[in-house]
Design an enzyme around this catalytic site. Structure first.
Site, PDB file in Angstrom:
ATOM      1  N   GLU A  11      33.239  32.038  39.204  1.00 13.87           N
ATOM      2  CA  GLU A  11      33.213  30.788  38.464  1.00 13.87           C
ATOM      3  C   GLU A  11      31.802  30.263  38.184  1.00 13.87           C
ATOM      4  O   GLU A  11      31.407  29.186  38.636  1.00 13.87           O
ATOM      5  CB  GLU A  11      34.042  29.717  39.202  1.00 13.87           C
ATOM      6  CG  GLU A  11      35.509  30.098  39.345  1.00 13.87           C
ATOM      7  CD  GLU A  11      36.375  28.983  39.885  1.00 13.87           C
ATOM      8  OE1 GLU A  11      37.594  29.012  39.653  1.00 13.87           O
ATOM      9  OE2 GLU A  11      35.825  28.077  40.562  1.00 13.87           O
ATOM     10  N   GLU A  67      42.818  33.861  38.499  1.00 10.43           N
ATOM     11  CA  GLU A  67      43.187  32.794  39.433  1.00 10.43           C
ATOM     12  C   GLU A  67      44.185  31.876  38.755  1.00 10.43           C
ATOM     13  O   GLU A  67      43.977  31.455  37.619  1.00 10.43           O
ATOM     14  CB  GLU A  67      41.982  31.949  39.874  1.00 10.43           C
ATOM     15  CG  GLU A  67      41.036  32.608  40.849  1.00 10.43           C
ATOM     16  CD  GLU A  67      40.008  31.613  41.422  1.00 10.43           C
ATOM     17  OE1 GLU A  67      40.323  30.403  41.503  1.00 10.43           O
ATOM     18  OE2 GLU A  67      38.901  32.056  41.766  1.00 10.43           O
TER      19      GLU A  67
END
Length: 411
Positions: free
Chosen positions: A198, A319
């Site tokens: 991320e 995710e």
């Protein structure tokens, strides 16, 4: 309960008995052909889980951590999952892998060796992330501190920090597994490398900074390892290259320095990723108005469309989850969310689209439940309807059949 036992019995027979070539059944490196993952000429579809804790848990031999890893992999395999996403880093305080720049704990590395070995035994491939954007497990802030600097965004620009990162990449990719004797970059159990979990950049020129960093580091990874696929670790936020697409971002605008389109167009990047957390990305009341469901459909749909038509690479949802810590949570609501995501993945896969799988956050055992962040999914806890849902998705993806494809190399 009898019905559940019967279901899993026949599922196991199906998974063992199928002769279809897939990522979980034949040796060799997974490659890609345009928007498809391929192995030995067959398209590959993925159904899996996150388990960031596996390396450090396996390193904790005093608490029988390896048995915990084995249990998780066995339970995942039993419902047909064929990929796991894990951390290949830890610069934090608890069982660090990298203690200081270039100094590693051999015991923790042996924990990672075990995870790779054990995943191979259960025919589960690994996506291994190489650093964290956040402070958990050290992350880019720790790298910046090692260089005597203060600003976390210098992780992407400072030459000393970038060399620290490159050294870590080389150390991991060229690691010789103490159990298998195989160098990581030559091990087909590894599905892909991930540059950073991320990534974000707060600098006003963040999009240019991250684009340059991705180009440099992707090229460096490929200079060491041309066998494996490579992805960035993006959440999927749109940026300046396609301003009209930012309407799909949560709330309409998210300034993280990332750019889903341009970042994934870097030639050395093999596939795109997105994450989905509607209950934390959108206002709480949106769950009652149907806004979250609408967001999920549009979020995934937009990225599939862009991977089909612009990026022309596979898309993996690496995710997604629903937290028990957010008001209104129930197992039923989580299952509805999982099914919504799974159905979009399957519809894309069955029509030849770019979205080839999903990896939920996160698989947990009774022991690692102590690390729970609210998103944990237990495979064995009463009449587990989530496990059944996961198993059904595995079967549906496994049953898809298409004409053979020619594999492009991962370079």
């Amino acid at each position: 309960m009898l019905n559940m036992v019967t279901f899993f019995f026949f599922l196991l027979l199906f998974l063992v008995g199928s002769n279809r070539i897939s990522v979980a059944e034949k040796a060799g490196f997974v490659g890609r052909n345009g928007t498809q993952f391929v192995l030995n000429g067959e398209r590959v579809y993925l159904n899996g889980f996150n388990a960031y804790w596996m390396m450090t848990t396996a390193a904790d031999t005093a608490s029988k951590g390896r048995a915990t890893v084995t249990t998780a992999l066995r339970q995942a395999s039993a419902v047909g999952m064929n990929v796991a996403r894990i951390w290949g880093f830890n610069e934090g305080d608890y069982l660090p892998l990298q203690i200081s720049p270039g100094s590693y704990s051999e015991d923790v590395f042996k924990g990672l060796d075990f995870v790779v070995y054990e995943a191979g035994r259960y025919k589960i491939r690994l996506i291994i992330s190489l650093v964290n954007n956040f402070e958990d497990y050290g992350g880019r802030k720790k790298y910046v501190e090692w260089a005597g600097l203060d600003e976390p965004d210098e992780f992407y620009t400072n030459s000393v920090v970038k060399q620290f990162y490159k050294n870590h990449v080389k150390t991991v990719l060229t690691r010789k597994n103490t159990i298998t004797g195989r160098v990581y970059k030559e091990d087909p159990t590894i599905f892909s490398w991930e540059l950073i979990n991320e990534p974000r950049c707060n600098d006003s020129t963040g999009s240019n900074i991250l684009q340059s960093w991705v180009k440099e580091m992707a090229s460096y990874v490929k200079s060491i390892d041309s066998n494996h696929l490579l992805e960035i670790g993006l959440e999927g936020f749109y940026g300046d290259s396609k301003p009209d697409r930012t309407v799909y971002n949560p709330g309409g605008t998210v300034l993280t320095g990332t750019d889903f389109i341009s970042n994934n167009q870097v030639p050395e990047i093999d596939f795109a990723t997105i994450h989905i957390y509607p209950d934390s990305w959108l206002p709480l009341q949106s769950s009652r108005t149907g806004e979250q469901d609408e967001f999920v459909d549009k979020w995934i749909g937009a990225h599939i469309q862009d991977c089909n038509n612009i990026i022309k690479k596979p898309l993996l949802i690496t995710e997604f989850g629903k937290s028990s810590k957010i008001p209104g949570f129930s197992l039923e609501e989580r299952n509805k969310f999982f099914k919504r995501v799974y159905d979009v993945i399957y519809d894309s896969a069955r029509t030849g689209g770019s979205c080839s799988g999903g990896v939920f956050w996160q698989l947990t055992t009774n022991r690692t439940g102590l690390l729970g962040d609210g998103y944990e999914v237990f495979m064995q806890q009463g009449p587990n309807t989530t496990a059944r849902l996961i198993a059904e998705q595995s079967i549906k993806l496994k049953n898809l059949k298409y004409p053979p494809l020619v594999t492009h190399s991962a370079v």
